[in-house]
Scaffold this motif. Structure first.
Motif, PDB file in Angstrom:
ATOM      1  N   ILE A 150       0.900  -1.171   0.234  1.00  0.00           N
ATOM      2  CA  ILE A 150      -0.111  -0.087   0.068  1.00  0.00           C
ATOM      3  C   ILE A 150       0.820   1.215   0.121  1.00  0.00           C
ATOM      4  CG2 ILE A 150      -1.705   1.323   1.180  1.00  0.00           C
ATOM      5  CD1 ILE A 150      -2.863  -1.322   2.298  1.00  0.00           C
ATOM      6  N   ASP A 151       0.746   2.068  -0.984  1.00  0.00           N
ATOM      7  CA  ASP A 151       1.557   3.283  -1.159  1.00  0.00           C
ATOM      8  C   ASP A 151       1.139   3.942  -2.521  1.00  0.00           C
ATOM      9  OD1 ASP A 151       3.388   5.088  -0.957  1.00  0.00           O
ATOM     10  OD2 ASP A 151       5.022   3.904  -0.476  1.00  0.00           O
ATOM     11  N   SER A 152       1.422   5.132  -2.940  1.00  0.00           N
ATOM     12  CA  SER A 152       0.870   5.950  -4.029  1.00  0.00           C
ATOM     13  C   SER A 152       1.658   5.231  -5.184  1.00  0.00           C
ATOM     14  CB  SER A 152       1.633   7.376  -3.647  1.00  0.00           C
ATOM     15  OG  SER A 152       2.838   7.450  -3.527  1.00  0.00           O
ATOM     16  N   TYR A 153       0.876   5.780  -6.194  1.00  0.00           N
ATOM     17  CA  TYR A 153       1.321   5.414  -7.419  1.00  0.00           C
ATOM     18  C   TYR A 153       2.692   6.178  -7.816  1.00  0.00           C
ATOM     19  CZ  TYR A 153       1.635   6.040 -12.620  1.00  0.00           C
ATOM     20  OH  TYR A 153       2.133   5.995 -14.175  1.00  0.00           O
ATOM     21  N   LEU A 154       3.054   7.550  -7.299  1.00  0.00           N
ATOM     22  CA  LEU A 154       4.212   8.093  -7.113  1.00  0.00           C
ATOM     23  C   LEU A 154       5.508   7.280  -6.591  1.00  0.00           C
ATOM     24  CD1 LEU A 154       6.192  10.618  -7.596  1.00  0.00           C
ATOM     25  CD2 LEU A 154       5.246  11.555  -5.737  1.00  0.00           C
ATOM     26  N   TRP A 195      -3.352   9.812 -12.886  1.00  0.00           N
ATOM     27  CA  TRP A 195      -2.890   8.576 -11.830  1.00  0.00           C
ATOM     28  C   TRP A 195      -1.944   9.671 -10.912  1.00  0.00           C
ATOM     29  CZ3 TRP A 195      -6.607   7.195 -13.776  1.00  0.00           C
ATOM     30  CH2 TRP A 195      -6.781   6.121 -14.775  1.00  0.00           C
ATOM     31  N   MET A 196      -1.209  10.255 -11.458  1.00  0.00           N
ATOM     32  CA  MET A 196      -0.065  11.434 -10.465  1.00  0.00           C
ATOM     33  C   MET A 196      -1.098  12.284  -9.673  1.00  0.00           C
ATOM     34  SD  MET A 196       3.010  10.836 -10.339  1.00  0.00           S
ATOM     35  CE  MET A 196       3.755  12.640  -9.971  1.00  0.00           C
ATOM     36  N   LYS A 197      -1.891  13.139 -10.293  1.00  0.00           N
ATOM     37  CA  LYS A 197      -2.788  13.764  -9.490  1.00  0.00           C
ATOM     38  C   LYS A 197      -3.711  13.068  -8.333  1.00  0.00           C
ATOM     39  CE  LYS A 197      -4.256  17.711 -10.122  1.00  0.00           C
ATOM     40  NZ  LYS A 197      -3.474  18.876  -9.421  1.00  0.00           N
ATOM     41  N   ILE A 198      -4.145  11.944  -8.871  1.00  0.00           N
ATOM     42  CA  ILE A 198      -4.694  11.127  -7.725  1.00  0.00           C
ATOM     43  C   ILE A 198      -3.839  10.656  -6.430  1.00  0.00           C
ATOM     44  CG2 ILE A 198      -6.041   9.087  -7.128  1.00  0.00           C
ATOM     45  CD1 ILE A 198      -7.054   9.229 -10.050  1.00  0.00           C
ATOM     46  N   SER A 199      -2.432  10.608  -6.878  1.00  0.00           N
ATOM     47  CA  SER A 199      -1.698  10.093  -6.045  1.00  0.00           C
ATOM     48  C   SER A 199      -1.073  11.178  -5.004  1.00  0.00           C
ATOM     49  CB  SER A 199      -0.399   9.277  -6.786  1.00  0.00           C
ATOM     50  OG  SER A 199       0.617  10.401  -6.968  1.00  0.00           O
ATOM     51  N   GLU A 200      -1.539  12.439  -5.288  1.00  0.00           N
ATOM     52  CA  GLU A 200      -1.256  13.607  -4.259  1.00  0.00           C
ATOM     53  C   GLU A 200      -1.797  13.279  -2.984  1.00  0.00           C
ATOM     54  OE1 GLU A 200      -2.390  17.194  -6.471  1.00  0.00           O
ATOM     55  OE2 GLU A 200      -0.688  17.020  -7.753  1.00  0.00           O
ATOM     56  N   LYS A 201      -3.052  12.534  -3.155  1.00  0.00           N
ATOM     57  CA  LYS A 201      -4.207  12.321  -1.739  1.00  0.00           C
ATOM     58  C   LYS A 201      -4.198  11.226  -1.452  1.00  0.00           C
ATOM     59  CE  LYS A 201      -8.430  13.820   0.220  1.00  0.00           C
ATOM     60  NZ  LYS A 201      -9.736  14.314  -0.331  1.00  0.00           N
ATOM     61  N   TYR A 202      -4.207  10.170  -2.469  1.00  0.00           N
ATOM     62  CA  TYR A 202      -4.450   8.583  -2.109  1.00  0.00           C
ATOM     63  C   TYR A 202      -3.347   7.651  -2.450  1.00  0.00           C
ATOM     64  CZ  TYR A 202      -9.368  10.575  -2.431  1.00  0.00           C
ATOM     65  OH  TYR A 202     -10.696  11.225  -1.955  1.00  0.00           O
ATOM     66  N   ASP A 203      -3.409   6.700  -1.711  1.00  0.00           N
ATOM     67  CA  ASP A 203      -2.666   5.388  -2.056  1.00  0.00           C
ATOM     68  C   ASP A 203      -3.414   4.413  -2.764  1.00  0.00           C
ATOM     69  OD1 ASP A 203      -0.447   6.414  -0.631  1.00  0.00           O
ATOM     70  OD2 ASP A 203      -0.911   5.515   1.131  1.00  0.00           O
ATOM     71  N   MET A 204      -2.583   3.238  -3.208  1.00  0.00           N
ATOM     72  CA  MET A 204      -3.262   2.206  -3.848  1.00  0.00           C
ATOM     73  C   MET A 204      -2.863   0.945  -3.244  1.00  0.00           C
ATOM     74  SD  MET A 204      -3.308   3.159  -7.792  1.00  0.00           S
ATOM     75  CE  MET A 204      -5.046   2.332  -8.287  1.00  0.00           C
ATOM     76  N   VAL A 205      -3.570  -0.214  -3.382  1.00  0.00           N
ATOM     77  CA  VAL A 205      -3.197  -1.413  -3.027  1.00  0.00           C
ATOM     78  C   VAL A 205      -2.488  -2.128  -4.397  1.00  0.00           C
ATOM     79  CG1 VAL A 205      -3.740  -3.741  -1.903  1.00  0.00           C
ATOM     80  CG2 VAL A 205      -5.032  -1.703  -1.427  1.00  0.00           C
ATOM     81  N   HIS A 206      -1.196  -2.495  -4.076  1.00  0.00           N
ATOM     82  CA  HIS A 206      -0.535  -3.065  -5.376  1.00  0.00           C
ATOM     83  C   HIS A 206      -0.505  -4.456  -4.981  1.00  0.00           C
ATOM     84  CE1 HIS A 206       0.697   1.376  -5.208  1.00  0.00           C
ATOM     85  NE2 HIS A 206       0.544   1.213  -6.374  1.00  0.00           N
ATOM     86  N   ILE A 207      -0.951  -5.166  -6.026  1.00  0.00           N
ATOM     87  CA  ILE A 207      -1.125  -6.580  -6.024  1.00  0.00           C
ATOM     88  C   ILE A 207      -0.484  -7.442  -6.931  1.00  0.00           C
ATOM     89  CG2 ILE A 207      -3.022  -8.386  -5.824  1.00  0.00           C
ATOM     90  CD1 ILE A 207      -4.906  -6.033  -4.936  1.00  0.00           C
ATOM     91  N   ASN A 208       0.375  -8.468  -6.645  1.00  0.00           N
ATOM     92  CA  ASN A 208       0.751  -9.345  -7.595  1.00  0.00           C
ATOM     93  C   ASN A 208       0.022 -10.327  -8.219  1.00  0.00           C
ATOM     94  OD1 ASN A 208       3.338  -7.810  -8.094  1.00  0.00           O
ATOM     95  ND2 ASN A 208       3.989  -8.551  -6.018  1.00  0.00           N
ATOM     96  N   GLU A 209      -1.117 -10.035  -8.641  1.00  0.00           N
ATOM     97  CA  GLU A 209      -1.796 -11.176  -9.513  1.00  0.00           C
ATOM     98  C   GLU A 209      -2.433 -10.638 -10.933  1.00  0.00           C
ATOM     99  OE1 GLU A 209      -4.609 -13.832  -7.944  1.00  0.00           O
ATOM    100  OE2 GLU A 209      -4.448 -13.076  -5.935  1.00  0.00           O
ATOM    101  N   LYS A 245       5.796  19.424 -10.374  1.00  0.00           N
ATOM    102  CA  LYS A 245       5.257  20.261  -8.949  1.00  0.00           C
ATOM    103  C   LYS A 245       5.063  19.466  -7.876  1.00  0.00           C
ATOM    104  CE  LYS A 245       1.868  23.048 -11.443  1.00  0.00           C
ATOM    105  NZ  LYS A 245       0.490  23.303 -11.761  1.00  0.00           N
ATOM    106  N   SER A 246       5.410  18.112  -8.085  1.00  0.00           N
ATOM    107  CA  SER A 246       5.436  16.978  -6.853  1.00  0.00           C
ATOM    108  C   SER A 246       6.918  17.296  -6.202  1.00  0.00           C
ATOM    109  CB  SER A 246       5.128  15.789  -7.121  1.00  0.00           C
ATOM    110  OG  SER A 246       5.437  14.977  -6.095  1.00  0.00           O
ATOM    111  N   PRO A 247       6.838  17.611  -4.896  1.00  0.00           N
ATOM    112  CA  PRO A 247       8.324  17.679  -4.282  1.00  0.00           C
ATOM    113  C   PRO A 247       9.169  16.367  -4.099  1.00  0.00           C
ATOM    114  CG  PRO A 247       6.621  18.004  -2.683  1.00  0.00           C
ATOM    115  CD  PRO A 247       6.101  17.859  -4.368  1.00  0.00           C
ATOM    116  N   SER A 248       8.252  15.039  -4.453  1.00  0.00           N
ATOM    117  CA  SER A 248       8.666  13.907  -4.008  1.00  0.00           C
ATOM    118  C   SER A 248       9.303  13.072  -5.314  1.00  0.00           C
ATOM    119  CB  SER A 248       7.852  13.006  -3.424  1.00  0.00           C
ATOM    120  OG  SER A 248       7.298  13.652  -2.104  1.00  0.00           O
TER     121      SER A 248
END
Length: 305
Positions: A150-154, A195-209, A245-248
């Motif tokens: 669980i982490d951001s797209y970025l 996807w980058m805009k959404i990742s400013e606020k949200y994470d995703m569950v990254h699943i290896n299936e 614009k993303s500092p990260s």
């Protein structure tokens, strides 16, 4: 009402749609509906979709619109959705038989993750990112570093340097609040900008299936490449500005995106706004890359002639 809506934007892909239709009929779980957004096709797409609707095998909705690009088709499609989840599936790809079953299994596991999120000091999730595979079974580019990560797209995809496409499934209510940016006269907007805009606020569950089998056809968006992007320079500038614009964002990606910002700015006849150059590092890189970007722009311009 089904739990997941598969949105398929399509343009002159009637023959490829049949493969996708067969793969959807073969799903082990039928708790989905299929929304086809026809972006101004001139082939037999309309007649074909009417035929498969009449077969009454799946819950299918069909919308025909004036050609405006995949991102506009998706914007219209997302507005039509009332299910919990949205799964964007291209018309030239197919799904393995258990895709919907797998997606809903993980959705059931994480559906309460966002409740009381502030008390848990965690960022909310916007959905799930699964693997895409090629027809030979090989994973498109790479696995995620950890299953159910669980982490951001970025952080996972960009800073983690996992290139290529994955299979994203979004919470509908969140995707509805993040439409693709539209520029008049341009028919292309890269999905990663959103996807980058959404990742400013949200994470995703990254699943290896694997839930998606991809095929990159000649004439498709992935294959048409640079010429398509040059015809949508404002969209490409917007994409670059979202990244820088993303500092990260890592330094390699930042250098690349500022270079592209300069190049597409020349094609658009516009200079980047001061707002997009929002840090001393961005300004420094802008001036360091100014002349090299002109050389690349000249080469690309010559290749179009």
């Amino acid at each position: 009402m089904s739990k997941i809506t598969i949105i398929t934007p399509t343009f002159n892909r009637q023959k490829q749609l049949h493969r996708l239709y067969l793969s959807l009929k073969n799903q082990s779980c039928k708790d989905f509906d299929w929304l086809i957004i026809d972006d101004g096709s001139t082939d037999e797409t309309s007649a074909y979709v009417k035929k498969i609707i009449s077969e009454n095998e799946l819950d299918i909705r069909y919308i025909h619109r004036e050609n405006g690009g995949k991102h506009r088709a998706l914007n219209q499609g997302v507005k039509e959705v009332s299910s919990e989840l949205i799964f964007i599936v291209d018309s030239d790809d197919v799904l393995p038989n258990q895709s919907i079953e797998i997606i809903l299994k993980y959705h059931d596991k994480y559906k309460n993750y966002n409740k009381d999120i502030d008390k848990q000091c965690k960022r909310p999730i916007c959905g799930y990112s699964f693997l895409r595979c090629h027809e030979d079974g090989s994973v498109n580019t790479a696995y995620f570093p950890k299953d159910e990560f669980i982490d951001s797209y970025l952080n996972v995809r960009i800073n983690g340097r996992i290139a290529g496409d994955k299979a994203e499934v979004f919470y509908s209510e969140i995707l509805k609040s993040y439409p693709f940016k539209e520029f008049e006269g341009e028919n292309f907007m890269p999905e990663d900008a959103l996807w980058m805009k959404i990742s400013e606020k949200y994470d995703m569950v990254h699943i290896n299936e694997n839930v998606y089998i991809c095929e990159y056809l000649e004439g498709g968006l992935t294959k048409t490449g640079r010429k398509m992007k040059i015809k949508s320079p404002l969209g490409m500038m917007y994409r670059s500005s979202v990244y820088i614009k993303s500092p990260s964002v890592n330094i390699k990606t930042r250098i690349k995106m500022i270079m592209l910002l300069l190049i597409y700015g020349r094609f658009a006849g516009r200079k980047p706004s001061k707002k997009s150059l929002n840090s001393f590092l961005n300004i420094l890189l802008y001036y360091l890359e100014y002349l090299p970007s002109y050389v690349i722009y000249s080469i690309w311009l010559k290749s179009l002639q």
